[in-house]
Every structure is written in structure tokens, then in C-alpha cells.
Design a protein around this motif. Structure first.
Motif, PDB file in Angstrom:
ATOM      1  N   GLU A 312     -44.863  31.472 -19.315  1.00 22.95           N
ATOM      2  CA  GLU A 312     -45.968  32.247 -18.766  1.00 22.95           C
ATOM      3  C   GLU A 312     -45.651  32.593 -17.313  1.00 22.95           C
ATOM      4  OE1 GLU A 312     -50.093  30.908 -19.927  1.00 22.95           O
ATOM      5  OE2 GLU A 312     -48.951  29.081 -20.362  1.00 22.95           O
ATOM      6  N   THR A 313     -45.962  33.806 -16.891  1.00 21.43           N
ATOM      7  CA  THR A 313     -45.711  34.223 -15.514  1.00 21.43           C
ATOM      8  C   THR A 313     -46.951  34.918 -14.966  1.00 21.43           C
ATOM      9  OG1 THR A 313     -44.813  36.381 -16.195  1.00 21.43           O
ATOM     10  CG2 THR A 313     -43.250  34.565 -15.960  1.00 21.43           C
ATOM     11  N   ARG A 314     -47.128  34.800 -13.663  1.00 20.19           N
ATOM     12  CA  ARG A 314     -48.183  35.551 -12.981  1.00 20.19           C
ATOM     13  C   ARG A 314     -47.696  35.895 -11.581  1.00 20.19           C
ATOM     14  NH1 ARG A 314     -52.981  31.036 -11.757  1.00 20.19           N
ATOM     15  NH2 ARG A 314     -51.917  29.963 -10.042  1.00 20.19           N
ATOM     16  N   GLY A 334     -44.444  26.509 -18.322  1.00 20.97           N
ATOM     17  CA  GLY A 334     -43.917  26.509 -19.681  1.00 20.97           C
ATOM     18  C   GLY A 334     -43.163  25.235 -19.965  1.00 20.97           C
ATOM     19  N   TRP A 356     -49.218  25.675 -12.109  1.00 22.98           N
ATOM     20  CA  TRP A 356     -48.226  26.745 -12.042  1.00 22.98           C
ATOM     21  C   TRP A 356     -47.194  26.403 -10.976  1.00 22.98           C
ATOM     22  CZ3 TRP A 356     -48.364  31.330 -14.980  1.00 22.98           C
ATOM     23  CH2 TRP A 356     -49.513  31.515 -15.771  1.00 22.98           C
TER      24      TRP A 356
END
Length: 486
Positions: A312-314, A334, A356
Motif C-alpha cells: 500500500e502506498t500514499r 505491507g 505507515w
């Protein structure tokens, strides 16, 4: 321990490693690994840290697997490290011993030579969740040990095997350093996990690598390696160039990582080999996070591809709010992401926000989901005269000049500007005047992006993977001031 279990189940007659001593099948590798494990079992309990500094080849692979077989945690080191640094790393890792076939200075722990591990072979592997401590480069202070678990390394190997279709390939030419994530867990272990063999070179020498490409179908390198390969190609005679180009065009997969691949270099390689190298994005803490596709048609110059399926990226702004599509701070989470720095609880807390991991990279996302990196927040994003500038963008423009062999852009403290942008240039020919770059850039970059100063240097400071060490470059520029105002 899934990686080790998979290797223990291999056909003993299957080729595992080819090195200067010849071909070595899995039976030979695992027999050596069990002897190493038998020796280490007498040193300490499962979970003990073991320094690993062994020449690339069958002994290195057997030593790594032997550490895991004994339930140990591998701490890969380099003989290029000075003795004081080796001793500090072993102390920080709380290592029980150093497994090495190099003649190195005393390090504060017992030294064991894998060639002398002739005792009884260990039978049943001793389990432990932690597989490896990999130390970061330490550009902002002392290196930090990244704790990598067996589960994360196995996940990384399996996912890269699927994304890059490594099961279709047979042999990797391996010339990467073996104390970094790239050489160990991005190149070596995923290829072995997929059933490939490794042709291991003790060091990178461009002509030797060119000759070796005729025997493999996969090569993984860093931008500096491709630069050196092209330099050697240009210096060779016509017959040699023809032979080398034919070999390169038969290689099924070239990858590039550990630093941004200049678009000009990618274009030159495409003309020679038929496709740009597969560029991907990764770091010690996460392994590979994004990758261009295996199919060459889907690769984009200057972009590192979409995130891997499990990651997952943001992209976040300076105010902590989402900033899609960017540019902004890239954060990820992840199953392949590390959990902690060794003995650094404060650094671990600072590295995560609500679960994160904050990568420290500035990125933007394209409409197709591909990510483009604009540089590190600390050294590649420069604030000068009120502008936020990408050092990588400026470097790419400067590389287009025929007189430039290499370039790195940094910001030096300036009372009026905040940072004065300086381009350190390695000229192709001695005596060439870098002062002509300023006017030349005027129709290629906005005026505020053009470096205020230029420096001609014989070489750029790099680490073992060829990545430019910009903090060291800043120190050199501040100390010597070999600059020419534009």
C-alpha cells in the motif's frame, strides 16, 4: 525459515552457484552449510548475530544458509569497511562471532573461517524469526541495523518471482555487493528461490561482465554499472562491440536499482540492447516497493512503475494530509516492510506514522498508477530563493550536454537564498570549462532551476553500490570550493 526450507528440499544435483572455482550443485552447497551450522551451534543459541564477510561464490551462499541453519541472524559486512567500522557494526549487532575468509584486523569477537568448518554437519535446523541485520549507509549519522525477518524475505522473493517471472529464467550474472539489500534480497535470494543459478563475480569489471553476459539470461545492476559498461563498449574495437551487443540482446532481463536511472542512460542502453533496463524502487527497509513491468513495452523512462501488489502506498503533504497525486512524501505499508531498527526504539518510532513507514522520498503518481521519484527529502529536494527544486530534474538536464560524463546537484547553505544550488560535474575531457553550462541550460530549464555555481571534479564520491554520497559531496565542496560562478 521458508527460504531455507525451500533450499533444503532442492534436487542435490541442480546447479546452484557458478564461481571462479567452477560449478557447485545444491548438494555441495547444503553440505557446506550444514558444516558451518554445526560449527556455529557450539558458539551460541538460536537468535545469535553472526557477522558475515565471505568472498562471493559458493562459500558465501553456504555461509549464509549455515547461519540460518544454526538459527543465527546474519550481519552482512564488507571487507571495504575499515577495521574500526567493522568492529563498531559487530558491537552494535551484539554479534557472537565473525564468519569470514578475509584476513581482517581483530574485531572484538572470535573469527571463524568457513573453510575450516569441518566438524559434524548439523541435522535439524534451529528456528528463529529474525533472518538478517542489514545496516543502512548512515548518511545522517551512525548506520542503523534494519531487522529483516524470514517471513518478509520469503514474501519479497516470492512476489518478485511472480512480478518479474523469474521462473522462466535460468541464470543471474551477480556482481553486486553482498552487504546491501540489492545484492542479497533483491537479486540473489529471489533468483535462487525461483530455481535459477547464480554466476557470482567477486567484483565488477566491465569487460569481464560483458564477456559473461553470453552465458546468462539475467543481469541486475545499478546505474553506475550501466555507465561503466557503456564506457567499456565505446572503448572496444568493432568486432568486440558486435559480440558484446549480440550477447546483450540475448539477455532476457536487465534491471536497474539503488539509484535513479538517468533517462539518457536508459535511452543509450535501449539502442544497444533492445530495451531499457527494468527500473524499480526499493530500499533496505522495504525491499522492492515498485517496479516497471517485465514486458519492455510497459516500461517508462524516469518512472519506477506501480507499487507491487502487496504494498500500500500514499503520498502525503507537509501538513500531514493526503497530497495525491503529489508531489509529496511517499509512505508505505505491507508484509515486506520491516518492523524495527535494531536497538533504536526512538528511530523506529520516528520512521512510522500510524503504521505507515515514511520512506523519506518525494514522489508523484501518474494517471496510470506509476510512481515517479523526485528525490530524497533531505538531499535531493532543494529549497532555494523560495523555490522547491528537484536535484534529479536538474541533473537530468545537465547530462544531456556532450561534455558531461557525470553530474550531481546539491544545495549548500546560503544566508540569502537558503541554499545555493551547485552542480558538481565530472567532465568527459580534462580542461573542459564547466562555466559554459549555465548559458547552455537557459533553454532547457527555468531560470530559477539553473545552478548558481558549477564545480569540476575528477570523480563523485560513491558508496559500494555506486550511489552518489551527497552529504560527502557537500563536505568536499564546502572544504575545497572548486566552484565557478555561472
Amino acid at each position: 525459515m521458508l527460504l531455507l526450507e525451500g533450499f533444503l528440499a532442492r534436487d542435490p544435483h541442480q546447479l546452484a552457484v557458478r564461481d571462479a572455482a567452477g560449478d557447485h550443485d545444491w548438494g555441495a552447497v547444503l553440505a557446506q552449510a550444514r558444516r558451518v551450522a554445526g560449527t556455529l551451534a557450539a558458539v551460541g543459541p538460536p537468535g545469535m548475530a553472526v557477522g558475515l564477510m565471505v568472498e562471493p561464490g559458493v562459500r558465501w551462499l553456504a555461509s549464509l544458509l549455515g547461519i540460518w541453519h544454526a538459527g543465527g541472524v546474519a550481519v552482512p559486512l564488507s571487507p571495504l569497511h575499515p577495521p574500526r567500522e567493522i568492529a563498531w557494526l559487530l558491537e552494535d549487532a551484539e554479534a557472537a562471532c565473525l564468519l569470514t575468509d578475509h584476513d581482517v584486523a581483530p574485531s572484538g569477537v572470535p573469527h571463524l573461517d568457513p573453510r575450516a568448518c569441518e566438524g559434524p554437519e548439523a541435522d535439524t535446523p534451529r528456528g528463529h524469526s529474525l533472518a538478517m541485520l542489514l545496516y543502512t549507509s548512515g548518511t545522517t549519522g551512525r548506520p542503523k541495523g534494519v531487522e529483516l525477518e524470514h517471513a518478509a524475505l520469503t514474501h519479497q522473493a516470492d512476489e518478485l518471482g511472480e512480478v518479474w517471472r523469474l521462473g522462466e529464467l535460468r541464470n543471474l550474472l551477480h556482481a553486486l555487493p553482498l552487504h546491501h539489500m540489492h545484492g542479497i534480497a533483491i537479486a540473489g535470494l529471489p533468483c535462487l528461490r525461483a530455481g535459477m543459478a547464480l554466476t557470482m563475480h567477486p567484483r565488477f569489471r566491465a569487460p569481464t561482465i560483458w564477456e559473461g553476459l553470453a552465458e546468462v539470461d539475467t543481469f541486475m545492476g545499478v546505474p553506475t554499472m550501466y555507465h561503466r559498461l557503456l564506457e567499456a563498449f565505446d572503448a572496444a574495437d568493432a568486432a568486440t562491440r558486435a559480440r558484446w551487443q549480440a550477447a546483450a540482446r540475448r539477455v532476457a532481463l536487465f534491471t536497474s536499482g539503488s539509484a535513479a536511472l538517468p533517462a539518457s542512460l536508459a535511452t543509450r542502453w535501449e539502442a544497444l540492447a533492445g530495451a531499457i533496463p527494468l527500473e524499480r524502487y526499493g530500499m533496505t527497509e522495504i525491499g522492492v516497493g515498485c517496479s516497471n513491468p517485465r514486458d519492455a513495452a510497459g516500461r517508462r523512462r524516469g518512472w519506477v512503475g506501480p507499487p507491487l501488489p502487496s504494498l500500500e502506498t500514499r503520498i502525503m503533504g507537509e501538513d500531514g494530509a493526503p497530497a495525491e497525486p503529489g508531489p509529496g512524501s511517499l509512505e508505505v505499508r505491507g508484509p515486506g516492510v520491516f518492523h524495527r531498527y535494531h536497538r533504536r526504539p526512538e528511530a523506529t518510532r520516528e520512521a512510522f506514522v500510524d503504521g505507515w513507514f515514511v520512506t523519506g522520498d518525494v514522489a508523484e503518481r501518474g494517471p496510470d498508477g506509476y510512481l515517479r521519484l523526485l528525490g530524497r527529502q533531505s538531499v535531493d529536494i532543494l529549497k532555494s530563493a523560495g523555490y522547491k527544486l528537484s536535484a534529479l530534474e536538474i541533473e537530468e538536464a545537465i547530462r544531456e550536454h556532450e561534455g558531461v560524463a557525470e553530474v550531481a546537484v546539491v544545495g549548500l547553505p546560503d544566508e540569502a537564498l537558503g541554499a545555493v544550488v551547485v552542480a558538481a560535474v565530472v567532465p568527459r575531457k580534462a580542461g573542459w570549462g564547466v562555466d559554459e553550462l549555465g548559458p547552455w541550460l537557459e533553454d532547457r530549464l527555468a531560470r530559477y532551476k539553473i545552478p548558481r555555481r558549477f564545480a569540476a571534479l575528477p570523480e563523485l564520491p560513491r558508496n559500494a553500490l555506486g550511489k552518489v554520497q551527497k552529504k560527502e559531496l557537500e563536505r568536499i565542496l564546502r572544504a575545497s570550493e572548486p566552484v565557478v560562478d555561472e
